[in-house]
Design an enzyme around this catalytic site. Structure first.
Site, PDB file in Angstrom:
ATOM      1  N   ASP A   1       2.671 -69.089   5.459  1.00 20.54           N
ATOM      2  CA  ASP A   1       2.279 -67.971   4.612  1.00 20.54           C
ATOM      3  C   ASP A   1       0.764 -67.808   4.664  1.00 20.54           C
ATOM      4  OD1 ASP A   1       4.891 -67.605   3.882  1.00 20.54           O
ATOM      5  OD2 ASP A   1       4.727 -68.763   2.026  1.00 20.54           O
TER       6      ASP A   1
ATOM      7  N   TYR B   1       5.953 -80.091   4.449  1.00 20.78           N
ATOM      8  CA  TYR B   1       5.149 -79.320   3.506  1.00 20.78           C
ATOM      9  C   TYR B   1       4.678 -80.183   2.352  1.00 20.78           C
ATOM     10  CZ  TYR B   1       7.314 -75.178   5.602  1.00 20.78           C
ATOM     11  OH  TYR B   1       7.744 -74.215   6.466  1.00 20.78           O
TER      12      TYR B   1
ATOM     13  N   TYR C   1      12.954 -72.190   3.440  1.00 21.37           N
ATOM     14  CA  TYR C   1      11.941 -71.560   2.585  1.00 21.37           C
ATOM     15  C   TYR C   1      11.599 -72.504   1.439  1.00 21.37           C
ATOM     16  CZ  TYR C   1      13.077 -67.124   4.921  1.00 21.37           C
ATOM     17  OH  TYR C   1      13.275 -66.131   5.830  1.00 21.37           O
TER      18      TYR C   1
END
Ligand SMILES: [Zn+2]
Ligand SMILES: [Zn+2]
Length: 427
Positions: A240, A306, A378
């Site tokens: 992102d 992440y 996601y």
């Protein structure tokens, strides 16, 4: 009919040069040029007949109209066309004059041979001119993806030297938020910077929604060093805009169109890019890559790791958080296409694997989680639950609202094999 009889028939059709005569027998023996085949047959026939040997001037040939005397000339023109360009491999393509192609058929038909006996004029041209280019320029022929592709148009008397793209592979880290991976043209002015004659208000006339991008830091410098005409940035997925890319970085390839330089110093390039980016991004591991690396970077299945800062609506205990993360570890997540994702994309439910989930609390409402998951998972939705569209989720298990306040990608690695496979590098 013996080969000598065939040769006599062909030679009797009018003045036929050695190359055009020998070309009809190109599939016989090895290590000979067609001109050597033709001359040998002519000599052998003269000996057999005990007749005087009559050499034929190539210029007088009715089949090629003298073109077979021009291999050197074409090769010299090709070499001159890449005189100040760095190439290691080449390939030659020839557009034969239609008349010569017709003559080749007439020649064979007249002697009762199949239309396609031996090889075509253009095949010989490609090979003979190619050999000479190799000698003149110290380059090698490559039939798959050469650095330069020559196209000889005999009738038009022109050559084209098409330079194929060069590729630089590397990994980037994005150390500041709000930097997109690729240049992002302003949607109000389509990247022109103008609305009519006025500067576009939306982007302030820059033409871009974001002034900086990873592509913008990297591609122009590579293009400059390789002296190309255009650059394309290919990333192994993208984070992102507001996410950092840390750790080992994300693989990418910069493709440079029509480069005049290929053997560049990648270490110096790396230093130049990092100096210009001034801490906004960093690149490392730059290497010269093959054409196939673009597809590898785009298609290789990659897992992502992440780190997310999370804020909870209610107080959460460390015990509850650890239990929830344990439950997510190894879980298969169902995700309906999130709202924030491009609406042109078809909305579907996908399943993605969470390989590992760990984390800790800062206080009862704030924590950091690290998630290693299958590509395409996601993370923001895995944390928030996306109003029930992602299941299971951290928020769902804890039965409280949870939102990602900052997201960093810390690793992008191939699921089954490393991106950095030597077969895909040129050095
Ligand atoms: Zn000829
Ligand atoms: Zn604009």
């Amino acid at each position: 009919m013996s080969i000598l009889d065939d040769a006599r028939e062909l030679a009797a059709s009018g003045p036929v040069c050695d190359a055009c005569l020998g070309r009809a027998f190109a599939d016989r023996s090895f290590g000979l040029t067609n001109a050597e085949r033709g001359q040998s047959l002519r000599i052998a026939a003269a000996l057999d007949d005990d007749e005087p040997y009559d050499a034929v001037e190539t210029e007088a040939c009715w089949v090629c109209e003298g073109e077979c005397a021009r291999f050197d000339e074409w090769a010299e023109r090709c070499a001159a066309a890449i005189d100040d360009v760095e190439v290691e491999t080449y390939q030659v393509g020839t557009r034969a004059p239609p008349l010569v192609e017709e003559n080749e058929i007439l020649l064979r038909e007249g002697a009762g041979l199949p239309d396609d006996a031996g090889e075509l004029f253009k095949s010989e041209f490609n090979r003979e001119v190619g050999k000479r280019i190799g000698r003149l320029t110290g380059t090698e022929v490559d039939f798959t993806r050469p650095d330069v592709q020559f196209l000889l148009d005999i009738e038009a008397d022109t050559i084209e030297a098409q330079l194929n793209s060069a590729f630089v592979y590397g990994r980037y880290r994005k150390l500041e938020r709000d930097i997109p991976q690729t240049e992002w043209p302003c949607r109000e002015c389509d990247g022109s910077g103008y609305k009519g004659k006025e500067l576009c208000d939306y982007c302030g006339g820059s033409g871009y929604l974001y002034e900086e991008s990873v592509e913008g830091f990297v591609a122009p410098i590579v293009m400059d060093v390789m002296d190309g005409v255009e650059a394309k940035f290919h990333g192994a997925g993208r984070e992102d805009v507001d996410a950092l890319m840390l750790g080992t970085g994300r693989p990418f390839v910069v493709e440079i169109m029509e480069p005049r330089r290929r053997n560049i110093d990648v270490e110096q390039l790396e230093g130049d890019v990092n100096a210009m980016a001034d801490g906004a991004i960093e690149v490392e591991g730059l290497r010269l890559a093959t054409y196939d690396m673009v597809e590898r970077v785009k298609k290789l299945d990659a897992s992502k790791q992440y780190r997310a800062a999370v804020e909870f609506d209610d107080d959460v205990t460390d015990e509850d958080l650890q239990a929830a993360l344990d439950e997510l570890t190894g879980a298969t997540i169902k995700q309906y296409t999130p709202h924030r994702v491009d609406h042109r994309r078809a909305s579907i439910t996908r399943t993605r694997q969470v390989y590992d989930a760990t984390g800790e609390l800062e206080d009862a409402r704030h924590g950091t989680v690290e998630i290693h998951g299958e590509g395409g998972l996601y993370i923001k939705e895995l944390v928030s639950g996306d109003e029930g569209r992602t299941n299971p989720s951290l928020a769902g298990i804890l039965d409280t609202g949870a939102v990602v306040t900052a997201l960093d990608v810390i690793a992008v690695e191939g699921e089954d094999e490393s991106f950095e496979d030597d077969d895909f590098f040129k050095d």
